[in-house]
Design a protein around this motif. Structure first.
Motif, PDB file in Angstrom:
ATOM      1  N   VAL A  35       0.834  -1.199   0.000  1.00 41.41           N
ATOM      2  CA  VAL A  35       0.000   0.000   0.000  1.00 41.41           C
ATOM      3  C   VAL A  35       0.870   1.250   0.000  1.00 41.41           C
ATOM      4  O   VAL A  35       0.615   2.205  -0.728  1.00 41.41           O
ATOM      5  N   ARG A  36       1.915   1.263   0.788  1.00 36.52           N
ATOM      6  CA  ARG A  36       2.822   2.413   0.819  1.00 36.52           C
ATOM      7  C   ARG A  36       3.449   2.661  -0.551  1.00 36.52           C
ATOM      8  O   ARG A  36       3.605   3.807  -0.968  1.00 36.52           O
ATOM      9  N   GLU A  37       3.826   1.595  -1.232  1.00 38.29           N
ATOM     10  CA  GLU A  37       4.424   1.726  -2.567  1.00 38.29           C
ATOM     11  C   GLU A  37       3.417   2.323  -3.552  1.00 38.29           C
ATOM     12  O   GLU A  37       3.763   3.188  -4.350  1.00 38.29           O
ATOM     13  N   ILE A  38       2.184   1.873  -3.495  1.00 38.72           N
ATOM     14  CA  ILE A  38       1.141   2.407  -4.377  1.00 38.72           C
ATOM     15  C   ILE A  38       0.894   3.891  -4.092  1.00 38.72           C
ATOM     16  O   ILE A  38       0.725   4.696  -5.010  1.00 38.72           O
ATOM     17  N   LEU A  39       0.880   4.264  -2.819  1.00 38.37           N
ATOM     18  CA  LEU A  39       0.578   5.641  -2.445  1.00 38.37           C
ATOM     19  C   LEU A  39       1.654   6.625  -2.881  1.00 38.37           C
ATOM     20  O   LEU A  39       1.389   7.828  -2.980  1.00 38.37           O
ATOM     21  N   LYS A  40       2.854   6.150  -3.173  1.00 40.96           N
ATOM     22  CA  LYS A  40       3.920   7.035  -3.634  1.00 40.96           C
ATOM     23  C   LYS A  40       3.583   7.675  -4.980  1.00 40.96           C
ATOM     24  O   LYS A  40       4.118   8.708  -5.334  1.00 40.96           O
TER      25      LYS A  40
END
Length: 77
Positions: free
Chosen positions: A15-20
């Motif tokens: 999720v953190r990677e997508i939010l970048k």
């Protein structure tokens, strides 16, 4: 979003990677609280800017405003 994957480290990293890839909107505000009776608690919760005891809250949302990414409620001072 982050609350939903809090206990699953691999999903949280995903999720953190997508939010970048997104621009996010971050808003914070202070909410007044009743003055604590304990002197140490008074010092922790006092906001010099607001001149009264407060709790800090922060909300991070997607640009559409329909999806919350993260919410932090009740931090001191």
């Amino acid at each position: 979003m982050l609350e939903q994957v809090k206990k699953n480290d691999s999903a949280r990293a995903w999720v953190r990677e997508i939010l970048k890839e997104f621009e996010l909107i971050v808003d914070s505000y202070q909410q007044p609280i009743q003055r604590p009776t304990d002197n140490e608690e008074q010092k922790k919760n006092y906001s010099g800017k607001q001149k009264r005891p407060t709790k800090k809250n922060q909300v991070i949302v997607m640009p559409s405003g329909k999806e919350r990414v993260d919410v932090v409620v009740g931090e001191t001072g």
